[in-house]
Design a protein around this motif. Structure first.
Motif, PDB file in Angstrom:
ATOM      1  N   VAL A  27      66.534  62.371  87.750  1.00 37.60           N
ATOM      2  CA  VAL A  27      67.277  62.150  88.905  1.00 37.60           C
ATOM      3  C   VAL A  27      67.216  60.579  89.296  1.00 37.60           C
ATOM      4  CG1 VAL A  27      67.667  62.458  91.277  1.00 37.60           C
ATOM      5  CG2 VAL A  27      67.300  64.248  89.891  1.00 37.60           C
ATOM      6  N   ALA A  28      65.947  60.168  89.289  1.00 38.41           N
ATOM      7  CA  ALA A  28      65.678  58.787  89.382  1.00 38.41           C
ATOM      8  C   ALA A  28      66.390  57.714  88.401  1.00 38.41           C
ATOM      9  CB  ALA A  28      64.258  58.545  89.522  1.00 38.41           C
ATOM     10  N   LEU A  29      66.075  57.903  87.188  1.00 36.53           N
ATOM     11  CA  LEU A  29      66.854  57.343  86.047  1.00 36.53           C
ATOM     12  C   LEU A  29      68.164  57.168  86.418  1.00 36.53           C
ATOM     13  CD1 LEU A  29      64.909  58.271  82.906  1.00 36.53           C
ATOM     14  CD2 LEU A  29      64.710  56.207  83.953  1.00 36.53           C
ATOM     15  N   ASN A  30      68.788  58.301  86.477  1.00 34.70           N
ATOM     16  CA  ASN A  30      70.346  58.435  86.718  1.00 34.70           C
ATOM     17  C   ASN A  30      70.901  57.573  87.849  1.00 34.70           C
ATOM     18  OD1 ASN A  30      73.135  59.966  86.554  1.00 34.70           O
ATOM     19  ND2 ASN A  30      72.572  60.368  88.806  1.00 34.70           N
ATOM     20  N   PHE A  31      69.864  57.320  88.920  1.00 30.33           N
ATOM     21  CA  PHE A  31      70.252  56.587  89.978  1.00 30.33           C
ATOM     22  C   PHE A  31      70.062  55.142  89.723  1.00 30.33           C
ATOM     23  CE2 PHE A  31      68.937  54.317  93.811  1.00 30.33           C
ATOM     24  CZ  PHE A  31      69.896  54.286  94.521  1.00 30.33           C
ATOM     25  N   LEU A  32      68.994  54.751  89.052  1.00 28.92           N
ATOM     26  CA  LEU A  32      68.741  53.536  88.845  1.00 28.92           C
ATOM     27  C   LEU A  32      69.322  52.841  87.640  1.00 28.92           C
ATOM     28  CD1 LEU A  32      64.719  53.481  89.050  1.00 28.92           C
ATOM     29  CD2 LEU A  32      66.560  52.441  90.844  1.00 28.92           C
ATOM     30  N   ILE A  33      69.535  53.523  86.447  1.00 32.22           N
ATOM     31  CA  ILE A  33      70.262  53.274  85.225  1.00 32.22           C
ATOM     32  C   ILE A  33      71.245  54.297  84.841  1.00 32.22           C
ATOM     33  CG2 ILE A  33      70.158  52.207  83.105  1.00 32.22           C
ATOM     34  CD1 ILE A  33      66.986  51.433  83.660  1.00 32.22           C
ATOM     35  N   ARG A  44      73.746  61.957  73.560  1.00 29.91           N
ATOM     36  CA  ARG A  44      73.550  60.374  73.650  1.00 29.91           C
ATOM     37  C   ARG A  44      74.815  59.567  73.631  1.00 29.91           C
ATOM     38  NH1 ARG A  44      68.583  60.880  68.864  1.00 29.91           N
ATOM     39  NH2 ARG A  44      66.653  61.269  70.675  1.00 29.91           N
ATOM     40  N   LYS A  45      75.842  60.340  73.138  1.00 28.42           N
ATOM     41  CA  LYS A  45      77.058  59.416  73.039  1.00 28.42           C
ATOM     42  C   LYS A  45      77.465  59.250  74.340  1.00 28.42           C
ATOM     43  CE  LYS A  45      81.594  60.022  70.906  1.00 28.42           C
ATOM     44  NZ  LYS A  45      82.675  60.790  69.966  1.00 28.42           N
ATOM     45  N   LEU A  46      77.332  60.458  75.450  1.00 26.80           N
ATOM     46  CA  LEU A  46      77.799  60.045  76.771  1.00 26.80           C
ATOM     47  C   LEU A  46      77.064  59.177  77.504  1.00 26.80           C
ATOM     48  CD1 LEU A  46      79.546  60.963  78.908  1.00 26.80           C
ATOM     49  CD2 LEU A  46      77.851  62.805  79.502  1.00 26.80           C
ATOM     50  N   GLY A  47      75.477  59.431  76.981  1.00 28.13           N
ATOM     51  CA  GLY A  47      74.872  58.466  77.542  1.00 28.13           C
ATOM     52  C   GLY A  47      74.823  57.085  77.136  1.00 28.13           C
ATOM     53  N   ARG A  48      75.179  56.695  75.946  1.00 25.95           N
ATOM     54  CA  ARG A  48      75.319  55.330  75.494  1.00 25.95           C
ATOM     55  C   ARG A  48      76.684  54.879  76.073  1.00 25.95           C
ATOM     56  NH1 ARG A  48      74.324  57.560  70.151  1.00 25.95           N
ATOM     57  NH2 ARG A  48      72.223  56.961  69.470  1.00 25.95           N
ATOM     58  N   PHE A  49      77.835  55.701  76.268  1.00 21.03           N
ATOM     59  CA  PHE A  49      79.064  55.325  77.100  1.00 21.03           C
ATOM     60  C   PHE A  49      78.573  54.720  78.474  1.00 21.03           C
ATOM     61  CE2 PHE A  49      82.777  56.081  79.735  1.00 21.03           C
ATOM     62  CZ  PHE A  49      83.889  55.141  78.983  1.00 21.03           C
ATOM     63  N   LEU A  55      75.828  48.524  82.284  1.00 16.89           N
ATOM     64  CA  LEU A  55      75.407  47.245  81.727  1.00 16.89           C
ATOM     65  C   LEU A  55      76.649  46.086  81.994  1.00 16.89           C
ATOM     66  CD1 LEU A  55      73.218  47.605  78.354  1.00 16.89           C
ATOM     67  CD2 LEU A  55      72.424  47.030  80.873  1.00 16.89           C
ATOM     68  N   ALA A  56      77.819  46.526  81.646  1.00 16.03           N
ATOM     69  CA  ALA A  56      78.945  45.749  81.870  1.00 16.03           C
ATOM     70  C   ALA A  56      79.208  45.585  83.408  1.00 16.03           C
ATOM     71  CB  ALA A  56      80.132  46.285  81.344  1.00 16.03           C
ATOM     72  N   LEU A  57      78.968  46.628  84.140  1.00 12.95           N
ATOM     73  CA  LEU A  57      79.144  46.431  85.725  1.00 12.95           C
ATOM     74  C   LEU A  57      78.018  45.281  86.212  1.00 12.95           C
ATOM     75  CD1 LEU A  57      80.417  47.228  88.310  1.00 12.95           C
ATOM     76  CD2 LEU A  57      78.884  48.934  88.667  1.00 12.95           C
ATOM     77  N   TRP A  58      76.734  45.365  85.733  1.00 14.47           N
ATOM     78  CA  TRP A  58      75.646  44.461  86.111  1.00 14.47           C
ATOM     79  C   TRP A  58      76.029  43.220  85.841  1.00 14.47           C
ATOM     80  CZ3 TRP A  58      70.395  47.405  84.272  1.00 14.47           C
ATOM     81  CH2 TRP A  58      70.187  48.631  85.287  1.00 14.47           C
TER      82      TRP A  58
END
Length: 450
Positions: A27-33, A44-49, A55-58
């Motif tokens: 839950v924390a990782l989903n919020f932070l990154i 992993r395919k969804l995760g990489r997307f 990263l693009a938003l940052w």
């Protein structure tokens, strides 16, 4: 620890302690990154997307921050165009949907039934809160962007920008006040604002509405009609031949004098007032802003009211003849809603036009003070709805970013105020226009600039 042994991707399903700790981590990782939870524990395919989108938003956010620090005018210009705002809205809507998908998938990966019973409600609640905060913020941002786009299109024109003249931008600010006691609208508040195009240093010149024998420069259609000044020979076409009557006369009687006004985002009456203000002050005026004073109360209500210091009791009238007092605004610091602020600005009983000019300036300054980021964002819908009904201007949308940046410079500097009233040895009923132009010139172009 090898990936194969990772308790995130390959947890011990029998250990509630491990599963509970894992749930909190996901839950924390989903919020932070956003996207990292899927890369570590799911698709992993969804995760990489998701990670790529994050990263693009940052990168976009950091670029905007750098631009805001070093080139604010460019940033303001980019984000004050209709096309850009619609792109921003589409991007934010995309992220709102993406974060909902990633958060729901994270909740699936958590496997609540495997966590400790005491932790399930907390994990589920935190996940929902994270989704509401992150996705809701993006969705609200998309809404604000679309509303802002509509607001800018309704208020500002599409057209070429005017260059500064002698290093100055000069604006005509008109506070229009229509009522049942008069034909059409008459500007009761008339101000010329001269702003240095580089430093933002501003000078405001207050023009009393009752100025007489108003001159017009050569080239103005009104100069041919009134060569000795407005109404000075055979009167005029309306009941009173004062400065603010010029708008009414041209708008209602002779709009054909300014045939191109409407196509250029203006009105014949406004162009007549521009000609008058230019001749009075000796300053060329690039842009105008007309504020409907009656609609102004809606804007003040949208802002949550304004706070002003009332020097002495001011009456609120019971009728439009301004003779009967219904109630009083007491002296002292007062927080006024739109109705009371409007009456404070336009009250006439027992006061002079010069008192009203000062009160109107107080209200204008109080409204500007209320335009802080927190207030505007929290009440953006109401402010945009009110503003589009209140303001009319010929400032092109493409110049808005530049002027927003220039206004930020102006706000940090002291403003020179000049009132063309007896306080400056000017009698509006018998004005010395040559002296007025000298007074204005010395304020707008002080000796050190010459």
């Amino acid at each position: 620890m090898s990936l194969a042994a990772s308790p995130i991707r390959f947890p011990d399903l029998a250990s509630r302690t491990v599963m509970t700790r894992r749930a909190w981590w996901l839950v924390a990782l989903n919020f932070l990154i956003p996207g990292s939870a899927q890369v570590l524990a799911g698709d992993r395919k969804l995760g990489r997307f998701g990670l790529g989108a994050t990263l693009a938003l940052w990168l976009l956010a950091v670029s905007a921050l750098v631009m805001w620090i070093f080139w604010p005018a460019v940033l303001y210009t980019v984000f004050s165009t209709t096309i850009t705002l619609w792109i921003v809205a589409a991007v934010l809507a995309f992220y709102a949907v993406l974060w909902v998908v990633l958060t729901l998938d994270t909740l699936r990966l958590v496997r609540l039934v495997k966590t400790a019973p005491s932790a399930r409600a907390g994990v589920a609640l935190l996940t929902v809160v994270v989704m509401a905060v992150v996705s809701g913020t993006a969705a609200y941002g998309a809404y604000v962007a679309t509303t802002a786009s509509g607001f800018l299109s309704s208020v500002f024109i599409a057209g070429p920008s005017e260059p500064p003249i002698d290093g100055k931008y000069n604006f005509l600010l008109l506070g229009g006040d229509a009522g049942p006691d008069r034909d059409g609208l008459r500007p009761d508040s008339i101000t010329v604002v001269s702003v240095d195009a580089e430093t933002g240093q501003a000078v405001t010149i207050g023009l009393p509405r009752n100025m007489a024998d108003v001159p017009f420069d050569e080239g103005s259609p009104l100069q041919e009609l009134y060569p000795e000044g407005y109404g000075s020979i055979d009167g005029c076409e309306v009941d009173v031949c004062m400065l603010n009557s010029i708008y009414t006369e041209v708008e209602l009687v002779s709009p054909e004098m300014y045939p191109a006004a409407v196509s250029e985002g203006s009105e014949p009456g406004i162009e007549a007032m521009r000609d008058a203000a230019e001749a009075i002050t000796g300053l060329p005026i690039q842009y105008y802003v007309l504020i409907d004073m009656q609609g102004f109360l809606e804007l003040i209500d949208a802002l949550g009211g304004v706070t002003v210091t009332v020097p002495e009791d001011v009456p609120i009238h019971a009728d439009e003849t301004f003779t009967t007092v219904a109630e009083w605004i007491p002296a002292g610091e007062q927080h006024l809603d739109g109705y009371h602020a409007l009456w404070y600005a336009r009250s006439r009983y027992g006061t002079s036009d010069y008192d009203r000019m000062e009160r109107q300036r107080q209200i204008q300054q109080a409204v500007l003070a209320q335009f802080n980021p927190a207030n505007v964002l929290s009440k953006f819908q109401e402010i945009a709805a009110a503003g589009s009904q209140v303001v009319k201007t010929d400032i092109p949308q493409g110049s808005l970013g530049y002027f927003v940046d220039l206004a930020s410079k102006t706000k940090a500097l002291p403003i020179t105020d000049i009132e063309l009233t007896p306080v400056n040895d000017i009698d509006p009923e018998e004005p010395d226009y040559e002296y007025i132009r000298q007074l204005v010139s010395s304020a707008v172009f002080p000796p050190e600039e010459e």
